[in-house]
Design a protein around this motif. Sequence first.
Motif, mmCIF file in Angstrom:
data_model
loop_
_atom_site.group_PDB
_atom_site.id
_atom_site.type_symbol
_atom_site.label_atom_id
_atom_site.label_comp_id
_atom_site.label_asym_id
_atom_site.label_seq_id
_atom_site.Cartn_x
_atom_site.Cartn_y
_atom_site.Cartn_z
ATOM 1 N N LYS A 212 0.844 -1.207 0.000
ATOM 2 C CA LYS A 212 0.000 0.000 0.000
ATOM 3 C C LYS A 212 0.876 1.253 0.000
ATOM 4 O O LYS A 212 0.590 2.221 -0.699
ATOM 5 C CB LYS A 212 -0.889 0.023 1.244
ATOM 6 N N THR A 213 1.937 1.221 0.772
ATOM 7 C CA THR A 213 2.836 2.370 0.853
ATOM 8 C C THR A 213 3.491 2.630 -0.504
ATOM 9 O O THR A 213 3.547 3.778 -0.969
ATOM 10 C CB THR A 213 3.923 2.114 1.920
ATOM 11 N N ALA A 214 3.964 1.553 -1.158
ATOM 12 C CA ALA A 214 4.574 1.710 -2.485
ATOM 13 C C ALA A 214 3.540 2.248 -3.478
ATOM 14 O O ALA A 214 3.847 3.107 -4.314
ATOM 15 C CB ALA A 214 5.129 0.368 -2.961
ATOM 16 N N GLU A 215 2.285 1.755 -3.365
ATOM 17 C CA GLU A 215 1.220 2.195 -4.275
ATOM 18 C C GLU A 215 0.968 3.698 -4.118
ATOM 19 O O GLU A 215 0.935 4.434 -5.115
ATOM 20 C CB GLU A 215 -0.036 1.389 -3.945
ATOM 21 N N HIS A 216 0.832 4.157 -2.878
ATOM 22 C CA HIS A 216 0.588 5.588 -2.648
ATOM 23 C C HIS A 216 1.770 6.419 -3.144
ATOM 24 O O HIS A 216 1.585 7.478 -3.740
ATOM 25 C CB HIS A 216 0.349 5.852 -1.158
ATOM 26 N N ALA A 217 2.988 5.913 -2.907
ATOM 27 C CA ALA A 217 4.172 6.656 -3.335
ATOM 28 C C ALA A 217 4.222 6.752 -4.856
ATOM 29 O O ALA A 217 4.547 7.807 -5.413
ATOM 30 C CB ALA A 217 5.432 5.983 -2.794
ATOM 31 N N LEU A 218 3.890 5.651 -5.558
ATOM 32 C CA LEU A 218 3.882 5.679 -7.027
ATOM 33 C C LEU A 218 2.809 6.651 -7.526
ATOM 34 O O LEU A 218 3.054 7.432 -8.454
ATOM 35 C CB LEU A 218 3.631 4.278 -7.591
ATOM 36 N N ASN A 219 1.623 6.591 -6.921
ATOM 37 C CA ASN A 219 0.551 7.516 -7.315
ATOM 38 C C ASN A 219 1.010 8.959 -7.122
ATOM 39 O O ASN A 219 0.794 9.809 -7.981
ATOM 40 C CB ASN A 219 -0.716 7.251 -6.496
ATOM 41 N N ALA A 220 1.684 9.240 -6.005
ATOM 42 C CA ALA A 220 2.145 10.588 -5.708
ATOM 43 C C ALA A 220 3.231 11.046 -6.678
ATOM 44 O O ALA A 220 3.391 12.239 -6.939
ATOM 45 C CB ALA A 220 2.661 10.659 -4.272
ATOM 46 N N LEU A 221 3.981 10.086 -7.228
ATOM 47 C CA LEU A 221 5.032 10.419 -8.209
ATOM 48 C C LEU A 221 4.447 10.641 -9.605
ATOM 49 O O LEU A 221 5.189 10.909 -10.549
ATOM 50 C CB LEU A 221 6.057 9.286 -8.287
ATOM 51 N N GLY A 222 3.132 10.485 -9.752
ATOM 52 C CA GLY A 222 2.501 10.724 -11.050
ATOM 53 C C GLY A 222 2.075 9.453 -11.763
ATOM 54 O O GLY A 222 1.474 9.516 -12.838
ATOM 55 N N TYR A 223 2.363 8.306 -11.192
ATOM 56 C CA TYR A 223 1.920 7.042 -11.799
ATOM 57 C C TYR A 223 0.546 6.696 -11.244
ATOM 58 O O TYR A 223 0.379 5.778 -10.455
ATOM 59 C CB TYR A 223 2.930 5.929 -11.512
ATOM 60 N N GLU A 224 -0.452 7.458 -11.712
ATOM 61 C CA GLU A 224 -1.791 7.306 -11.120
ATOM 62 C C GLU A 224 -2.532 6.101 -11.669
ATOM 63 O O GLU A 224 -3.598 5.743 -11.162
ATOM 64 C CB GLU A 224 -2.585 8.593 -11.340
ATOM 65 N N ASP A 225 -1.973 5.488 -12.724
ATOM 66 C CA ASP A 225 -2.609 4.293 -13.280
ATOM 67 C C ASP A 225 -2.213 3.016 -12.530
ATOM 68 O O ASP A 225 -2.688 1.940 -12.866
ATOM 69 C CB ASP A 225 -2.283 4.164 -14.777
ATOM 70 N N VAL A 226 -1.368 3.148 -11.521
ATOM 71 C CA VAL A 226 -1.009 1.975 -10.713
ATOM 72 C C VAL A 226 -2.077 1.792 -9.643
ATOM 73 O O VAL A 226 -2.310 2.673 -8.817
ATOM 74 C CB VAL A 226 0.381 2.147 -10.056
ATOM 75 N N LYS A 227 -2.778 0.650 -9.704
ATOM 76 C CA LYS A 227 -3.978 0.489 -8.882
ATOM 77 C C LYS A 227 -3.771 -0.405 -7.666
ATOM 78 O O LYS A 227 -4.449 -0.283 -6.679
ATOM 79 C CB LYS A 227 -5.099 -0.148 -9.727
ATOM 80 N N ASP A 228 -2.915 -1.371 -7.789
ATOM 81 C CA ASP A 228 -2.778 -2.315 -6.678
ATOM 82 C C ASP A 228 -1.348 -2.829 -6.678
ATOM 83 O O ASP A 228 -0.847 -3.277 -7.704
ATOM 84 C CB ASP A 228 -3.758 -3.477 -6.876
ATOM 85 N N VAL A 229 -0.680 -2.732 -5.545
ATOM 86 C CA VAL A 229 0.701 -3.205 -5.439
ATOM 87 C C VAL A 229 0.774 -4.198 -4.286
ATOM 88 O O VAL A 229 0.279 -3.925 -3.186
ATOM 89 C CB VAL A 229 1.678 -2.024 -5.180
ATOM 90 N N ARG A 230 1.356 -5.351 -4.554
ATOM 91 C CA ARG A 230 1.567 -6.345 -3.500
ATOM 92 C C ARG A 230 3.052 -6.679 -3.519
ATOM 93 O O ARG A 230 3.651 -6.836 -4.589
ATOM 94 C CB ARG A 230 0.784 -7.630 -3.772
ATOM 95 N N ILE A 231 3.646 -6.762 -2.351
ATOM 96 C CA ILE A 231 5.074 -7.050 -2.279
ATOM 97 C C ILE A 231 5.305 -8.375 -1.560
ATOM 98 O O ILE A 231 4.764 -8.611 -0.479
ATOM 99 C CB ILE A 231 5.843 -5.896 -1.595
#
Lengths: 81, 81
Positions: B20-39
Motif C-alpha cells: 500500500k505504501t509503495a502504491e501511494h508513493a507511485l501515485n504521488a510520483l505521477g503514476y496514477e494508473d497503478v492500482k494495486d501493489v503487492r510485495i
Amino acid sequence: MKKVRVIVRLRSGVLDPQGKTAEHALNALGYEDVKDVRIGKVIELQVDTALEGEALNARVGEMCDKLLANPVIEDYEILEG
Amino acid sequence: MKKVRVIVRLRSGVLDPQGKTAEHALNALGYEDVKDVRIGKVIELQVDTALEGEALNARVGEMCDKLLANPVIEDYEILEG
C-alpha cells in the motif's frame, strides 16, 4: 488492467545476510544439498493502461529506477502477466 | 546443481501495508494508473541434487512448509530454472 511482476534482487557481489541465514537454517534442517540462497523482493503491480510490451516495460522500469529498487545494490527484472 | 526460484506472497485476503505504501508513493510520483501493489519475497536456491521436475518441487515445497513461508498468511509458488 495489466498485471506486471517485478523481481528485485541484490546484485551478485552484494552480501545477502538474510539469504545466508536461510541457507544455514535449511542445512541444519537436513537439506544439506542447498548451497546458495539469495532472497529478493517480488512486486506485483496492476496498471490501468493501454501500454503493452516494450512501452509498458519502459514505464515500469522508470518506477523501479525512481522508487522500487535501489540501483546501487539491486538489479531488477520485469515480467509481464 | 539446480536453480530453483520460489515466490512467497501474502495470501489475497491479507493486508499488505508495504505494498500500500509503495502504491501511494507511485501515485504521488505521477503514476496514477497503478492500482494495486503487492510485495512478496523471491527466494533463489542452488540445490546440488539429481532430483528433477515433480520430485525436486516436492522437496522444495517441504522446505517452504518448514521454513521459507508462513502458511497461515503466505502462499508460495515454485519455479524451476
